[in-house]
Motif scaffolding. Structure first.
Motif, PDB file in Angstrom:
ATOM      1  N   SER A 166       0.958  -1.401   0.214  1.00  0.00           N
ATOM      2  CA  SER A 166       0.029   0.084   0.035  1.00  0.00           C
ATOM      3  C   SER A 166       1.003   1.195   0.184  1.00  0.00           C
ATOM      4  N   GLY A 167       2.216   1.168  -0.004  1.00  0.00           N
ATOM      5  CA  GLY A 167       2.976   2.244   0.278  1.00  0.00           C
ATOM      6  C   GLY A 167       3.024   3.270   1.405  1.00  0.00           C
ATOM      7  N   ILE A 168       2.656   2.516   2.431  1.00  0.00           N
ATOM      8  CA  ILE A 168       2.691   2.926   3.649  1.00  0.00           C
ATOM      9  C   ILE A 168       4.213   2.962   4.437  1.00  0.00           C
ATOM     10  N   THR A 169       4.669   3.952   4.784  1.00  0.00           N
ATOM     11  CA  THR A 169       5.970   4.067   5.398  1.00  0.00           C
ATOM     12  C   THR A 169       6.048   3.936   6.804  1.00  0.00           C
ATOM     13  N   ARG A 170       7.442   3.492   7.187  1.00  0.00           N
ATOM     14  CA  ARG A 170       7.699   3.235   8.594  1.00  0.00           C
ATOM     15  C   ARG A 170       7.302   4.514   9.392  1.00  0.00           C
ATOM     16  N   THR A 171       7.929   5.653   8.747  1.00  0.00           N
ATOM     17  CA  THR A 171       7.332   7.122   9.205  1.00  0.00           C
ATOM     18  C   THR A 171       6.038   7.341   9.644  1.00  0.00           C
ATOM     19  N   PRO A 301     -10.611  -5.178   5.708  1.00  0.00           N
ATOM     20  CA  PRO A 301     -11.580  -4.098   6.117  1.00  0.00           C
ATOM     21  C   PRO A 301     -12.133  -3.094   5.403  1.00  0.00           C
ATOM     22  N   THR A 302     -11.585  -2.410   4.564  1.00  0.00           N
ATOM     23  CA  THR A 302     -11.924  -1.506   3.258  1.00  0.00           C
ATOM     24  C   THR A 302     -12.954  -2.181   2.843  1.00  0.00           C
ATOM     25  N   LEU A 333      -4.714   3.456   8.994  1.00  0.00           N
ATOM     26  CA  LEU A 333      -3.980   4.502   8.213  1.00  0.00           C
ATOM     27  C   LEU A 333      -4.371   4.174   6.976  1.00  0.00           C
ATOM     28  N   LEU A 334      -4.374   2.729   6.492  1.00  0.00           N
ATOM     29  CA  LEU A 334      -5.198   2.225   5.227  1.00  0.00           C
ATOM     30  C   LEU A 334      -6.687   2.568   4.901  1.00  0.00           C
ATOM     31  N   LEU A 335      -7.429   2.346   5.997  1.00  0.00           N
ATOM     32  CA  LEU A 335      -8.850   2.520   5.806  1.00  0.00           C
ATOM     33  C   LEU A 335      -8.959   3.948   5.845  1.00  0.00           C
TER      34      LEU A 335
END
Length: 402
Positions: A166-171, A301-302, A333-335
């Motif tokens: 999903s391209g969600i980063t550690r930061t 969940p989406t 974050l993803l939702l």
């Protein structure tokens, strides 16, 4: 309150309560001395104290993730008897991994709306201090052939994989975790919270775990948890050959849900139950959904949320509160991104990263917390959703009745 005739076959919520979430510790957590049937039984006693005519209850449904040991043998019926409720009240257990508590609520709502029952108590319990996760040694985790067929890996590997996809980063993950702690520390005490007692003494009257010293710099220094699980990542590669693998892992102790003990319970009834209970419902179950994707992804969940919103006849823009279990920082974050949600309305009182995820109890916790928050905001609609291993997710939309 005048309920329109076309909604009278719906399921209504008359009360929702929960115990504080207690951290699981190596040397014994705050609630480690109480068996799970007592944790749930204390909520049954609390419902009776809050004026529930218990002799009217048709059934008790309890969600449990790890149905083993003290959490086996139909804990729901055992809790009913421990609480001293009438011997005529039955009880049963449902299990859908982390979604078990929402499944219990959805099952109760379905029975009530269909006319199969008038009043059902539904919720969940999990004593992770006494019955650790995977204590039931499920085949998905112990049978190599089934694990390969299902794509089972620990849910932390699934979270890292899905964040990478999903391209969600550690930061982003670390920043969200800090916010969860800050919100949990600032959260007001809700009407739904029931202190845990041992005899006359109060053992716990508030959620544990939120850290006032939570900060980005400290979280950035934590080692990742799942990046070096070579066998799991090899299974991921065979199952999803095109999926990226994060070079060094992404989630840490800060961005993983804390283990917790807890219990939750709600009174679900039909329209006619109002006269029998002597009170009006506080909300209705507007939509529910179960969803699944190819495991080990955690993107369901989406799908579940969109289906539940559709069945409720509303859109994400109509939501006043969103309670998504923090099954790793990835999930909220993803939702939030997928549904275009206002971050201020997502987990406004923090979540499992700060105060724990007691598995089967979490669905009822989300319900009770959402109702408290809707009341504070004078809001109308809330979404509850939880992901689980094997690509599963559940979602419920509730509508507060004002």
């Amino acid at each position: 309150m005048n309920i329109p005739a076309h909604t009278r076959s719906q399921a209504y919520i008359y009360d929702a309560i929960r115990l504080p979430r207690a951290r699981v510790r190596k040397n014994g957590g705050t609630l480690a001395d109480l068996p799970p049937y007592e944790l749930f039984g204390q909520l049954l006693n609390a419902l009776e104290t809050r004026s529930l005519p218990v002799e009217l209850v048709d059934d008790v449904i309890v969600g449990i993730s790890t149905v083993a040991g003290e959490q086996g043998g139909d804990l729901a019926r055992a809790a009913v008897q421990w609480a001293g409720w009438p011997d005529t009240i039955p009880g049963g257990v449902v299990s859908r991994l982390c979604c078990s508590g929402l499944d219990a609520i959805e099952s109760a709502a379905a029975r009530v709306a269909s006319g199969m029952a008038d009043i059902v108590v539904a919720g969940g319990v999990e004593s992770m201090s006494r019955v650790p996760m995977l204590a039931d040694r499920p085949a998905i985790a112990t049978d190599p052939d089934l694990g390969e067929r299902t794509g089972f890996v620990t849910i932390g590997v699934s979270a890292d994989l899905t964040a990478a996809v999903s391209g969600i980063t550690r930061t982003e993950l670390d920043a969200y975790a800090v916010r969860s702690h800050q919100r949990a520390l600032a959260a007001p005490r809700g009407n739904s919270l029931i202190p845990v007692r041992k005899g006359e003494a109060v053992l716990l009257d508030a959620d544990e775990g939120a850290r006032p010293d939570a900060n980005i710099k400290a979280f950035e220094q934590l080692p990742v948890l799942f990046g070096d699980d070579a066998a799991a990542w090899e299974r991921v590669a065979r199952r999803l050959p095109d999926a990226p693998r994060p070079a060094a892992g992404l989630h840490t102790l800060a961005t993983a849900p804390q283990l917790a003990d807890g219990a939750s319970a709600a009174v679900i009834g039909n329209h006619a139950a109002a006269a029998r209970l002597g009170c009006q419902p506080i909300a209705m179950i507007a939509g529910t959904a179960q969803a699944a994707v190819r495991s080990p992804l955690l993107t369901a969940p989406t799908l579940a949320a969109k289906a539940a919103l559709h069945r409720a006849g509303i859109t994400a823009a109509d939501l006043d509160v969103i309670e998504v279990n923090e099954s790793f920082a990835l999930t909220p974050l993803l939702l939030t991104r997928d549904l275009g949600l206002d971050p201020a309305r997502v987990n406004p009182n923090g979540g499992a990263l700060a105060v724990g995820h007691p598995l089967g109890a979490t669905g009822g916790n989300l319900l009770a917390i959402a109702l408290d928050e809707l009341t504070r905001r004078d809001g109308e609609h809330a979404l509850l959703t939880i992901p689980a291993a094997l690509g599963l997710a559940s979602a419920v939309v509730i509508r507060r009745l004002r």
